[in-house]
Design an enzyme around this catalytic site. Structure first.
Site, mmCIF file in Angstrom:
data_model
loop_
_atom_site.group_PDB
_atom_site.id
_atom_site.type_symbol
_atom_site.label_atom_id
_atom_site.label_comp_id
_atom_site.label_asym_id
_atom_site.label_seq_id
_atom_site.Cartn_x
_atom_site.Cartn_y
_atom_site.Cartn_z
ATOM 1 N N GLY A 1 0.812 -1.208 0.000
ATOM 2 C CA GLY A 1 0.000 0.000 0.000
ATOM 3 C C GLY A 1 0.845 1.256 0.000
ATOM 4 O O GLY A 1 2.000 1.258 0.422
ATOM 5 N N LYS B 1 5.781 -7.471 2.675
ATOM 6 C CA LYS B 1 5.512 -7.464 4.113
ATOM 7 C C LYS B 1 4.371 -8.432 4.417
ATOM 8 O O LYS B 1 3.484 -8.655 3.582
ATOM 9 C CB LYS B 1 5.121 -6.058 4.578
ATOM 10 C CG LYS B 1 6.145 -4.994 4.243
ATOM 11 C CD LYS B 1 5.779 -3.639 4.823
ATOM 12 C CE LYS B 1 4.415 -3.150 4.393
ATOM 13 N NZ LYS B 1 4.294 -2.971 2.946
ATOM 14 N N ASP C 1 -1.328 -8.003 0.899
ATOM 15 C CA ASP C 1 -0.098 -8.071 0.120
ATOM 16 C C ASP C 1 0.240 -9.516 -0.242
ATOM 17 O O ASP C 1 0.580 -9.827 -1.397
ATOM 18 C CB ASP C 1 1.063 -7.457 0.907
ATOM 19 C CG ASP C 1 0.914 -5.959 1.083
ATOM 20 O OD1 ASP C 1 0.106 -5.360 0.359
ATOM 21 O OD2 ASP C 1 1.616 -5.395 1.943
ATOM 22 N N HIS D 1 -0.493 0.598 9.762
ATOM 23 C CA HIS D 1 -1.771 0.926 9.128
ATOM 24 C C HIS D 1 -2.801 1.327 10.181
ATOM 25 O O HIS D 1 -3.991 1.103 10.022
ATOM 26 C CB HIS D 1 -2.310 -0.267 8.328
ATOM 27 C CG HIS D 1 -1.353 -0.798 7.326
ATOM 28 N ND1 HIS D 1 -0.749 -2.027 7.442
ATOM 29 C CD2 HIS D 1 -0.864 -0.240 6.190
ATOM 30 C CE1 HIS D 1 0.058 -2.216 6.416
ATOM 31 N NE2 HIS D 1 -0.002 -1.150 5.640
ATOM 32 N N ASP E 1 10.374 32.966 20.838
ATOM 33 C CA ASP E 1 10.347 31.560 20.422
ATOM 34 C C ASP E 1 10.100 30.602 21.580
ATOM 35 O O ASP E 1 10.252 29.394 21.437
ATOM 36 C CB ASP E 1 11.650 31.185 19.710
ATOM 37 C CG ASP E 1 12.878 31.468 20.557
ATOM 38 O OD1 ASP E 1 12.707 31.890 21.719
ATOM 39 O OD2 ASP E 1 13.996 31.269 20.057
ATOM 40 N N GLY E 2 9.720 31.156 22.737
ATOM 41 C CA GLY E 2 9.272 30.313 23.840
ATOM 42 C C GLY E 2 10.342 29.739 24.723
ATOM 43 O O GLY E 2 10.040 28.973 25.640
ATOM 44 N N ASP E 3 11.621 30.117 24.521
ATOM 45 C CA ASP E 3 12.686 29.467 25.290
ATOM 46 C C ASP E 3 13.339 30.365 26.331
ATOM 47 O O ASP E 3 14.233 29.927 27.058
ATOM 48 C CB ASP E 3 13.766 28.933 24.346
ATOM 49 C CG ASP E 3 14.566 30.045 23.670
ATOM 50 O OD1 ASP E 3 14.087 31.201 23.660
ATOM 51 O OD2 ASP E 3 15.665 29.758 23.149
ATOM 52 N N SER F 1 20.599 35.339 24.498
ATOM 53 C CA SER F 1 20.577 35.769 25.900
ATOM 54 C C SER F 1 21.885 35.440 26.594
ATOM 55 O O SER F 1 22.444 36.266 27.335
ATOM 56 C CB SER F 1 19.421 35.094 26.640
ATOM 57 O OG SER F 1 18.184 35.504 26.133
#
Length: 540
Positions: free
Chosen positions: A5, A56, A61, A175, A368-370, A415
């Protein structure tokens, strides 16, 4: 020939090389191609030496590729002996009882069969040699996957069995099939990897011991991105896997890492071990033969580069850090009250650690959150140096240089550089005021702080008001000089400047990239400025 697939890219078409007689047949997402499609593929690969089909172990398959093989053999009886069929089932999450007659699912270990068999064929190996090697490798594979959630198949409704945010699932199929178990809370990687290796290498679980590990085994490790991980995250996983394999005395000959067989964009990874032959093992290929086949250069677009050598010991890869020794080139400078000096620094460090959530929240909007985590890390580094006796009030120049080094090495980034430059300038200012050493009185501190600020201005264009840490820092230094060293007044000025950043348009720093007046509307202070405010209020 391979296939299955779609949704597992780069498998399977990504392992087909232009100009070499090989092929892949793809079906719809998570669905096997039809026997007619597979049959057309077999016809296109028709040759005098023969064809090995590798699939597989999934029912669709096996049935469709098998049906196509049998139809081809029936239509071409003279060629029926020249087409071989290999089924790869490497998933250890599915035990014998659960799998019953169906067997283990095929996962990322299948790619190792492709590579080794393909390299042997490319060298001119016979049909029987390639088939034997494929079967042997397939029987020595163990794979297990882990994911933070099921993947969403495009064009379908969202899955109803999504994991909650505190869960992780071990043994999930590619899957969206349910796994072996769910863990909550999500364990640290250092706790998760040992559990996964237990699944792979167990010899005591009769239901799940598929590969004959004996201890001190020679292995190839494959760390596979199921589609939703970054390279950085995958590298962290590789490091932890390597560490745990070393702890268990495995002999790692190769580590392959990358995106080999995905489940669309599933946020997880799989871990595969290929058990290499031991010396004197009957009816087994040579260990060096397998490694050389893995190492053969491939032009297949889906095959990621890997080192053709045994991984070096970690102790050799990482050079030991050399301790920096701070030597005083001037007379010793000490604080008026050495104990108060250390207590003030300690208070500031604890204050930043306590303020981390608030600063992080601000930086999540403005940067940036740090920022909060960076300041927290620096504070923890300073506290460690205090505990070690490296920061004292009896040698404040040396102490400030140590703090500067912590900012550079532990905080890092913008920083860390700004703080390190400022503290280096502060140490220089103190030495310029007291070249022969002595007690640092308020006038000495004020002069040294002005020197440090001027030094910092050499390396940043930010000037108040700029909505950066420069705003409260400058306010503090200037107020201290003007207010006859009144530290309370200077701290008040700094706090006021930090508060004022809520209403400022950013002129420098990451906030300068944000749109319009968003920060003013949300009344978000600059996180760097807030950090300086916390430091100064606790110092005072």
């Amino acid at each position: 020939m391979c296939g299955g697939g779609s949704g597992h890219e780069p498998a399977h078409a990504g392992y087909v090389v232009k100009g070499i007689l090989a092929g892949a047949v793809a079906g719809n997402v998570f669905a096997s191609p039809s026997a007619t499609q597979v049959g057309r593929g077999i016809e296109l690969l028709d040759n005098d030496k023969g064809t090995v089909i590798i699939v597989k172990n999934y029912t669709g398959d096996v049935l469709n590729f098998g049906l196509a093989k049998e139809q081809y053999a029936a239509q071409h009886p003279e060629k029926s002996k020249r087409i071989k069929f290999v089924i790869v089932g490497d998933d250890v999450a599915v035990g014998r009882e659960q799998g019953k007659i169906v067997g283990r699912r095929g996962l990322a270990g299948t790619v190792l069969v492709y590579k080794i068999a393909g390299a042997l064929a490319d060298r001119g190996g016979s049909l029987e040699e390639v088939y034997f090697m494929s079967e042997w490798v397939a029987g020595r594979l163990a794979t297990i996957g882990v994911s933070l959630g099921h993947t969403h198949v495009p064009g379908t409704a969202s899955a109803s069995s999504e994991l909650i945010s505190s869960e992780i699932e071990i043994g999930m199929g590619i899957h969206n099939e349910s796994g072996h178990s769910r863990l909550s809370p999500i364990p640290k990687l250092s706790e998760l990897v040992p559990q996964l290796l237990d699944f792979l290498t167990s010899t005591t679980d009769d239901d799940r011991s598929f590969v004959p590990f004996k201890g001190n085994d020679h292995v190839v490790a494959l760390v596979n991105n199921l589609g939703g991980l970054s390279e950085l995250e995958l590298s962290g996983i590789v490091a932890e896997v390597r560490k745990e394999l070393d702890t268990r005395n495995f002999k790692i000959h190769r580590i392959l890492a990358g995106t080999f067989m995905t489940s669309l964009n599933m946020s997880g990874f799989s871990l595969t071990l290929l058990l290499l032959p031991a010396g004197g093992e009957k009816d087994a290929p040579e260990l060096n033969t397998i490694l050389s086949l893995l190492d053969d250069k491939s032009e297949a677009p889906g095959w990621k580069w890997s080192s053709a050598s045994t991984p070096l010991p970690i102790s050799v890869q990482i050079a030991p850090q050399q301790e920096k020794i701070v030597k005083a080139s001037h007379g010793r400078i000490f604080a008026e009250n050495p104990r108060d000096f250390v207590d003030s620094v300690t208070r500031s460090a604890h204050g930043l650690i306590k303020a981390e959530p608030d600063i992080t929240r601000m930086d999540s909007v403005a940067g940036d959150g740090d920022c909060g985590l960076t300041l927290k890390a620096g504070s923890e580094g300073v506290l460690t140096k205090i505990s070690a006796g490296d920061i004292t009030g009896n040698d404040i120049v040396r102490s400030i240089i140590v703090i500067s080094q912590v900012a550079e090495e532990v905080m890092g980034g913008t920083s860390g550089a700004l703080y390190s430059i400022f503290f280096s300038g502060l140490a220089q200012g103190l030495q310029a005021s007291l070249p022969n050493g002595g007690e640092a009185n308020p006038d000495v501190w004020s002069h040294a702080l002005s020197t440090a600020l001027a030094n910092l201005y050499t390396y940043t264009r930010a000037r108040p008001p700029s909505r950066t840490l420069v705003d409260p820092l400058s306010a503090f230094v200037e107020a201290l000089a003007k207010a006859d060293n009144d530290i309370a007044a200077a701290v008040f000025a700094a706090s006021k400047a930090a508060e004022a950043t809520k209403d400022l348009v950013a002129k420098a720093g990451r906030s300068a990239y944000l749109e319009g007046d968003r920060l003013q509307k949300e009344q978000v202070a600059d996180p760097g400025a807030w950090g300086v405010k916390v430091i100064l209020e606790n110092l005072a």
